[in-house]
Design a protein around this motif. Structure first.
Motif, PDB file in Angstrom:
ATOM      1  N   UNK A  88     -28.516  15.655  -0.336  1.00 47.87           N
ATOM      2  CA  UNK A  88     -27.294  16.378   0.220  1.00 47.87           C
ATOM      3  C   UNK A  88     -26.698  15.069   0.856  1.00 47.87           C
ATOM      4  N   UNK A  89     -25.219  14.965   0.490  1.00 50.25           N
ATOM      5  CA  UNK A  89     -24.401  13.859   0.906  1.00 50.25           C
ATOM      6  C   UNK A  89     -24.789  12.441   0.425  1.00 50.25           C
ATOM      7  N   UNK A  90     -25.664  12.302  -0.153  1.00 49.34           N
ATOM      8  CA  UNK A  90     -26.241  10.986  -0.399  1.00 49.34           C
ATOM      9  C   UNK A  90     -25.189  10.330  -1.509  1.00 49.34           C
ATOM     10  N   UNK A  91     -25.087   9.121  -1.249  1.00 53.13           N
ATOM     11  CA  UNK A  91     -24.211   8.208  -2.252  1.00 53.13           C
ATOM     12  C   UNK A  91     -25.137   6.828  -2.643  1.00 53.13           C
ATOM     13  N   UNK A  92     -25.215   6.656  -3.802  1.00 53.21           N
ATOM     14  CA  UNK A  92     -25.879   5.339  -4.013  1.00 53.21           C
ATOM     15  C   UNK A  92     -24.884   4.767  -5.480  1.00 53.21           C
ATOM     16  N   UNK A  93     -25.099   3.568  -5.516  1.00 52.51           N
ATOM     17  CA  UNK A  93     -24.640   2.793  -6.384  1.00 52.51           C
ATOM     18  C   UNK A  93     -24.705   1.317  -6.441  1.00 52.51           C
ATOM     19  N   UNK A  94     -23.853   0.739  -7.330  1.00 59.80           N
ATOM     20  CA  UNK A  94     -24.198  -0.718  -7.398  1.00 59.80           C
ATOM     21  C   UNK A  94     -22.594  -1.483  -7.811  1.00 59.80           C
ATOM     22  N   UNK A  95     -22.872  -2.790  -7.644  1.00 61.73           N
ATOM     23  CA  UNK A  95     -21.703  -3.530  -8.070  1.00 61.73           C
ATOM     24  C   UNK A  95     -22.126  -4.474  -9.259  1.00 61.73           C
ATOM     25  N   UNK A  96     -21.386  -4.428 -10.408  1.00 59.33           N
ATOM     26  CA  UNK A  96     -21.651  -5.156 -11.548  1.00 59.33           C
ATOM     27  C   UNK A  96     -20.735  -5.866 -12.074  1.00 59.33           C
ATOM     28  N   UNK A  97     -21.021  -6.955 -12.720  1.00 57.53           N
ATOM     29  CA  UNK A  97     -20.212  -7.866 -13.351  1.00 57.53           C
ATOM     30  C   UNK A  97     -19.539  -7.334 -14.535  1.00 57.53           C
ATOM     31  N   UNK A  98     -18.823  -8.037 -15.550  1.00 53.50           N
ATOM     32  CA  UNK A  98     -18.384  -7.682 -16.766  1.00 53.50           C
ATOM     33  C   UNK A  98     -19.511  -7.577 -17.676  1.00 53.50           C
ATOM     34  N   UNK A  99     -20.551  -8.253 -17.636  1.00 51.33           N
ATOM     35  CA  UNK A  99     -21.693  -8.129 -18.415  1.00 51.33           C
ATOM     36  C   UNK A  99     -22.849  -7.229 -17.893  1.00 51.33           C
ATOM     37  N   UNK A 100     -22.250  -6.308 -17.150  1.00 47.80           N
ATOM     38  CA  UNK A 100     -23.315  -5.332 -16.730  1.00 47.80           C
ATOM     39  C   UNK A 100     -24.462  -5.854 -15.843  1.00 47.80           C
ATOM     40  N   UNK A 101     -24.206  -6.886 -15.354  1.00 47.90           N
ATOM     41  CA  UNK A 101     -25.379  -7.350 -14.424  1.00 47.90           C
ATOM     42  C   UNK A 101     -24.826  -7.038 -12.970  1.00 47.90           C
TER      43      UNK A 101
END
Ligand SMILES: *[C@@H]1O[C@H](CO)[C@@H](O)[C@H](O)[C@H]1NC(C)=O
Ligand SMILES: *[C@@H]1O[C@H](CO)[C@@H](O)[C@H](O)[C@H]1NC(C)=O
Ligand SMILES: *[C@@H]1O[C@H](CO)[C@@H](O)[C@H](O)[C@H]1NC(C)=O
Ligand SMILES: *[C@@H]1O[C@H](CO)[C@@H](O)[C@H](O)[C@H]1NC(C)=O
Length: 479
Positions: free
Chosen positions: A280-293
């Motif tokens: 509930x209400x959770x947010x998860x994610x990441x920042x990636x560069x254009x090579x998907x790293x």
């Protein structure tokens, strides 16, 4: 069911107006309100007006003029019962389910955490900049928390301006289309360091027990000094138990924030609450560069806080946690899942965010006013939005939301006036549409024009400028 469905669809699309026959009105009893509820720290209107601090920065009001009208005994059923046998077009919703803000004011709440944009501007490291932008995007939807009141649908041509010297921005929005409803907005940093703009076209879906609002339309943030543009679309917002049970809000969906210069992006997953409410209400994610790293992980809750941590630390933490969880006996989720007519109550389990050692805090929500529950669960920022003092009256465009008599009436606790005025305004809008149709005239938007978003090349509404020159001679008369 069919009646119910069309009924609710009408409510959410609001091509309807309020039932003016208040004689049956459980909700017209204004005495009950004043005897039952008092607001702590209630200011007199004289206090609220003309609050200017010594340093010349305007003070904003901290409370609404009247407490929220109690909804207790209103269920959609109780209204429906009275409507059996009535012609569909005669059935209308009482405004007791509204909040005294226009949808244009509601989208202005994106700006509540403008300091995150200012922080982004000062970062020299591009990853840190993206983190700030991600935190801003999450913070922009945080005010939805527990806001089950429905904002008033803007009238075609309605506008809302907001200048906040203390927060460093000016904002202008306009309702540019009625069918489908489209709201366009444009904000600028007072230091000329950013531009934030977009158009929102809420697509509403009724799912039997819930109403889902998918906010179509692109949001763009340009950091001028860095010559960067970021675009994204907000998550879907869902109001549960619109028919029976207790209303509650959930937001879910994937928000992708693109850096259009490099192809770097931030992917944020707003998680649906899941069967046991763990997400509930959770947010998860990441920042990636254009090579998907993956360059960095981001996690938290949109109702609380957001953290960033490096991917390696994140992965090893998750592995460890999984090891512990696998030792517990597993419940069979399928068995518990069932289709029924009962309310989907908000899950109880709401453990707060578990901070991974080594994480950095990106954003934390500010607490709401103590009397927020009696003010539609507004934030401090939301409370100030419909404030109208004499100085402002003299300079506002005649189309500004603050001058809408129905919203003003509701804010002041006069539900009868509010309901009647809402009906009058909607009828006026229909009449002028008929008039235009008769004369084969097209509606002219005033401050925005349809065009393409230069970054995504998708259809968007572009600010044409000039609002703050305040020449309002040819504004339409919509109230
Ligand atoms: C609401 O309903 C409850 C129980 O049905 C009743 O006791 C109460 O008086 C009602 N309140 C109002 C404001 O009608
Ligand atoms: C976004 O693009 C700009 C311009 O190419 C680049 O300098 C910057 O590092 C990028 N920002 C992020 C956060 O990746
Ligand atoms: C405000 O929040 C309270 C507490 O969660 C909730 O019971 C109430 O229904 C909310 N009010 C509105 C108008 O959404
Ligand atoms: C204001 O706008 C009107 C119509 O667009 C124009 O005729 C008028 O000259 C403008 N007034 C000023 C003071 O610029």
């Amino acid at each position: 069911m069919c009646l119910l469905l069309s009924f609710y669809l009408q409510y959410i699309s609001e091509f309807q107006c309020l039932d003016s026959d208040n004689s049956s009105g459980e909700y017209t009893d204004t005495n009950q309100r004043s005897s039952q509820m008092t607001l702590p720290n209630q200011h007199t209107s004289a206090d609220v007006e003309r609050g200017v601090q010594e340093n010349g920065v305007k003070k904003h009001r901290t409370t609404l003029p009247a407490p929220m009208f109690p909804r207790n005994n209103f269920s959609i059923w109780s209204i429906l019962k009275k409507c059996i046998g009535l012609e569909l077009s005669k059935i209308t919703m009482p405004i007791v389910f509204n909040e005294p803000l226009s949808f244009l004011q509601r989208i202005t709440e994106f700006m509540e955490h403008t300091y995150m944009i200012n922080k982004a501007c000062t970062q020299t490291d591009p990853i840190l900049r993206m983190q700030c932008v991600a935190a801003f995007a999450v913070s922009a939807v945080a005010s939805q928390w527990e806001r089950t009141g429905k904002p008033f649908n803007p009238l075609l041509g309605e506008t809302f301006e907001l200048v906040r010297e203390d927060l460093g921005f000016q904002f202008i929005s306009e309702q540019v289309s009625h069918h489908p409803p489209v709201s366009a907005f444009h904000a600028e940093g007072l230091n000329k360091d950013f531009v934030f703009h977009g158009s929102i076209y809420p697509k509403l879906k009724f799912w039997g027990k819930s109403v889902e609002a998918e906010p179509r339309g692109t949001i763009t943030l340009e950091l001028l000094k860095h010559k960067e543009a970021y675009t994204w679309t907000n998550p879907t917002c869902c109001v549960h138990n619109v028919i029976i049970g207790k209303l509650w809000i959930e937001q879910y969906g994937t928000v992708e924030i693109m850096n259009h210069s490099t192809g770097d992006k931030c992917v944020l997953n707003f998680k649906p609450c899941g069967l046991f409410g763990k997400e509930l209400h959770r947010v998860e994610g990441y920042i990636q560069d254009k090579n998907k790293k993956k360059l960095c992980m981001i996690y938290g809750k949109w109702t609380e806080c957001l953290w960033s941590v490096d991917p390696a630390t994140y992965e090893s933490f998750k592995k460890e946690k999984k090891g512990v969880e696998n030792k517990k006996p597993k419940q069979n989720e399928e068995e518990i899942k069932s289709e029924n007519d009962e309310a989907d109550d908000m899950p109880e389990i709401q453990e707060t965010v578990q901070v991974i050692p080594g994480s950095k805090l990106l954003w934390r929500i500010t607490s709401r006013p103590t009397n927020s529950v009696q003010m539609y669960n507004f934030t401090h920022f939301a409370v100030s939005l419909n404030e109208l003092d004499e100085d402002m009256k003299a300079i506002l465009a005649p189309t500004d939301c603050r001058l809408r008599p129905d919203i003003r009436g509701m804010e002041n606790g006069d539900m009868d006036l509010a309901g009647n005025e809402k009906e009058r305004l909607e009828e006026k809008q229909r009449a002028s549409r008929r008039e235009r149709a008769k004369n084969s005239e097209e509606w002219q938007t005033r401050w925005f024009t349809q065009g393409n978003n230069p970054h995504t090349r998708t259809s968007d509404w572009i600010y044409t400028g000039g609002y703050f020159d305040r020449n309002f001679t040819d504004c339409p008369k919509i109230y």
